[in-house]
Design a protein around this motif. Structure first.
Motif, PDB file in Angstrom:
ATOM      1  N   PHE A 155       0.826  -1.201   0.000  1.00 54.81           N
ATOM      2  CA  PHE A 155       0.000   0.000   0.000  1.00 54.81           C
ATOM      3  C   PHE A 155       0.863   1.255   0.000  1.00 54.81           C
ATOM      4  CE2 PHE A 155      -2.945  -3.138   1.665  1.00 54.81           C
ATOM      5  CZ  PHE A 155      -4.025  -2.905   0.846  1.00 54.81           C
ATOM      6  N   THR A 156       0.525   2.164  -0.899  1.00 56.94           N
ATOM      7  CA  THR A 156       1.284   3.408  -1.017  1.00 56.94           C
ATOM      8  C   THR A 156       0.477   4.632  -0.611  1.00 56.94           C
ATOM      9  OG1 THR A 156       0.656   3.581  -3.340  1.00 56.94           O
ATOM     10  CG2 THR A 156       2.751   2.504  -2.838  1.00 56.94           C
ATOM     11  N   VAL A 157      -0.824   4.492  -0.437  1.00 57.83           N
ATOM     12  CA  VAL A 157      -1.656   5.616   0.003  1.00 57.83           C
ATOM     13  C   VAL A 157      -2.510   5.168   1.185  1.00 57.83           C
ATOM     14  CG1 VAL A 157      -1.717   6.836  -2.206  1.00 57.83           C
ATOM     15  CG2 VAL A 157      -3.416   5.101  -1.729  1.00 57.83           C
ATOM     16  N   ARG A 158      -2.761   6.077   2.095  1.00 55.06           N
ATOM     17  CA  ARG A 158      -3.458   5.772   3.341  1.00 55.06           C
ATOM     18  C   ARG A 158      -4.918   5.344   3.143  1.00 55.06           C
ATOM     19  NH1 ARG A 158      -1.442   4.198   7.675  1.00 55.06           N
ATOM     20  NH2 ARG A 158       0.232   5.654   7.387  1.00 55.06           N
ATOM     21  N   PRO A 159      -5.707   5.963   2.240  1.00 53.88           N
ATOM     22  CA  PRO A 159      -7.122   5.555   2.148  1.00 53.88           C
ATOM     23  C   PRO A 159      -7.330   4.088   1.764  1.00 53.88           C
ATOM     24  CG  PRO A 159      -6.835   7.681   1.111  1.00 53.88           C
ATOM     25  CD  PRO A 159      -5.467   7.184   1.443  1.00 53.88           C
ATOM     26  N   THR A 160      -6.515   3.550   0.887  1.00 53.95           N
ATOM     27  CA  THR A 160      -6.699   2.144   0.534  1.00 53.95           C
ATOM     28  C   THR A 160      -6.301   1.222   1.682  1.00 53.95           C
ATOM     29  OG1 THR A 160      -4.519   2.100  -0.513  1.00 53.95           O
ATOM     30  CG2 THR A 160      -6.408   2.515  -1.930  1.00 53.95           C
ATOM     31  N   LEU A 161      -5.280   1.592   2.422  1.00 53.61           N
ATOM     32  CA  LEU A 161      -4.891   0.811   3.594  1.00 53.61           C
ATOM     33  C   LEU A 161      -5.971   0.897   4.668  1.00 53.61           C
ATOM     34  CD1 LEU A 161      -2.717  -0.890   4.995  1.00 53.61           C
ATOM     35  CD2 LEU A 161      -1.703   1.230   5.800  1.00 53.61           C
ATOM     36  N   ALA A 162      -6.585   2.067   4.818  1.00 48.96           N
ATOM     37  CA  ALA A 162      -7.638   2.251   5.815  1.00 48.96           C
ATOM     38  C   ALA A 162      -8.901   1.460   5.470  1.00 48.96           C
ATOM     39  CB  ALA A 162      -7.972   3.731   5.951  1.00 48.96           C
ATOM     40  N   LEU A 163      -9.105   1.138   4.202  1.00 50.67           N
ATOM     41  CA  LEU A 163     -10.243   0.305   3.818  1.00 50.67           C
ATOM     42  C   LEU A 163      -9.904  -1.187   3.839  1.00 50.67           C
ATOM     43  CD1 LEU A 163     -11.728   2.345   0.847  1.00 50.67           C
ATOM     44  CD2 LEU A 163     -12.727   2.007   3.105  1.00 50.67           C
ATOM     45  N   ALA A 164      -8.684  -1.518   3.476  1.00 48.03           N
ATOM     46  CA  ALA A 164      -8.305  -2.924   3.397  1.00 48.03           C
ATOM     47  C   ALA A 164      -8.152  -3.564   4.769  1.00 48.03           C
ATOM     48  CB  ALA A 164      -7.005  -3.063   2.617  1.00 48.03           C
ATOM     49  N   ALA A 165      -7.627  -2.846   5.734  1.00 49.92           N
ATOM     50  CA  ALA A 165      -7.396  -3.433   7.063  1.00 49.92           C
ATOM     51  C   ALA A 165      -8.696  -3.859   7.747  1.00 49.92           C
ATOM     52  CB  ALA A 165      -6.596  -2.474   7.930  1.00 49.92           C
ATOM     53  N   PRO A 166      -9.743  -3.013   7.807  1.00 45.47           N
ATOM     54  CA  PRO A 166     -10.987  -3.492   8.419  1.00 45.47           C
ATOM     55  C   PRO A 166     -11.647  -4.627   7.638  1.00 45.47           C
ATOM     56  CG  PRO A 166     -11.023  -1.109   8.274  1.00 45.47           C
ATOM     57  CD  PRO A 166      -9.828  -1.572   7.521  1.00 45.47           C
ATOM     58  N   ALA A 167     -11.553  -4.567   6.313  1.00 47.14           N
ATOM     59  CA  ALA A 167     -12.174  -5.626   5.513  1.00 47.14           C
ATOM     60  C   ALA A 167     -11.498  -6.970   5.753  1.00 47.14           C
ATOM     61  CB  ALA A 167     -12.113  -5.255   4.032  1.00 47.14           C
ATOM     62  N   LEU A 168     -10.188  -6.980   5.753  1.00 47.01           N
ATOM     63  CA  LEU A 168      -9.471  -8.238   5.979  1.00 47.01           C
ATOM     64  C   LEU A 168      -9.609  -8.697   7.428  1.00 47.01           C
ATOM     65  CD1 LEU A 168      -7.922 -10.196   4.244  1.00 47.01           C
ATOM     66  CD2 LEU A 168      -5.830  -9.134   4.995  1.00 47.01           C
ATOM     67  N   ALA A 169      -9.650  -7.756   8.375  1.00 43.35           N
ATOM     68  CA  ALA A 169      -9.861  -8.132   9.777  1.00 43.35           C
ATOM     69  C   ALA A 169     -11.237  -8.765   9.962  1.00 43.35           C
ATOM     70  CB  ALA A 169      -9.710  -6.909  10.676  1.00 43.35           C
ATOM     71  N   LEU A 170     -12.246  -8.222   9.300  1.00 43.97           N
ATOM     72  CA  LEU A 170     -13.590  -8.789   9.400  1.00 43.97           C
ATOM     73  C   LEU A 170     -13.642 -10.186   8.779  1.00 43.97           C
ATOM     74  CD1 LEU A 170     -16.527  -8.336  10.240  1.00 43.97           C
ATOM     75  CD2 LEU A 170     -16.929  -7.375   7.977  1.00 43.97           C
ATOM     76  N   LEU A 171     -13.018 -10.359   7.629  1.00 43.98           N
ATOM     77  CA  LEU A 171     -12.984 -11.683   7.004  1.00 43.98           C
ATOM     78  C   LEU A 171     -12.246 -12.697   7.882  1.00 43.98           C
ATOM     79  CD1 LEU A 171     -12.321 -10.768   3.284  1.00 43.98           C
ATOM     80  CD2 LEU A 171     -14.416 -11.702   4.269  1.00 43.98           C
ATOM     81  N   ALA A 172     -11.124 -12.284   8.449  1.00 45.00           N
ATOM     82  CA  ALA A 172     -10.370 -13.187   9.319  1.00 45.00           C
ATOM     83  C   ALA A 172     -11.168 -13.528  10.574  1.00 45.00           C
ATOM     84  CB  ALA A 172      -9.027 -12.563   9.695  1.00 45.00           C
TER      85      ALA A 172
END
Length: 161
Positions: free
Chosen positions: A86-103
């Motif tokens: 990840f090179t920009v904060r908004p995509t990281l801020a969306l990916a982390a909750p999504a992957l945490a929820l899936l896990a």
């Protein structure tokens, strides 16, 4: 060798995961309080990890321990394997909750199906992911330093004396 310092990234992911684990614990207790028992998420988490009949103090201790181990491990693994791209904060801020929820849904459904669908747990996991996504470094923050070229010319094969 990659240009990303993986050890530094994994350590920062571990620290971010531990800090976000405390956020998870606090949010789960606050959201569970209107339902009657603020320690119910900890008790259920403790019984899923260690199937013993624990007291309120024991459930808080085991729930805290399980959340910290899981939060730190997930933060470290997410940072090392996913966060490095990840090179920009908004995509990281969306990916982390999504992957945490899936896990969370995958892990809790295999351990205790009732635990997966509870509102305090789902809200806490989403807030955990948001906190993790805000604390993790971006790719530019963990790039390896390139060696600087010497500012004076040197003769090939001749050590400077």
């Amino acid at each position: 060798m990659t240009e990303v310092n993986g050890l530094r990234l994994a350590f920062r992911g571990l620290v971010a995961g531990l800090a976000a684990g405390y956020v998870w614990l606090a949010v789960s207790m606050v959201v569970a309080a209107p339902f009657g028992d603020p320690l119910s998420p900890h008790r259920q988490l403790a019984s899923a990890v260690l199937p013993l009949d624990t007291t309120r103090g024991g459930s808080l201790l085991f729930g805290l321990s399980a959340a910290q181990v899981a939060g730190g491990a997930f933060g470290m693994l997410f940072a090392y394997f996913v966060g490095r791209f990840f090179t920009v904060r908004p995509t990281l801020a969306l990916a982390a909750p999504a992957l945490a929820l899936l896990a969370w849904l995958a892990a809790s459904a295999s351990a205790d199906p009732e635990l997966a669908a509870q509102v305090p747990m789902l809200v806490a996991v989403l807030v955990y992911g948001a906190a993790l996504g805000q604390q993790l470094p971006l790719r530019a923050d963990v790039l390896r330093a390139r060696p600087a070229a010497p500012s004076w010319p040197q003769a090939p094969g001749s050590p400077s004396t």
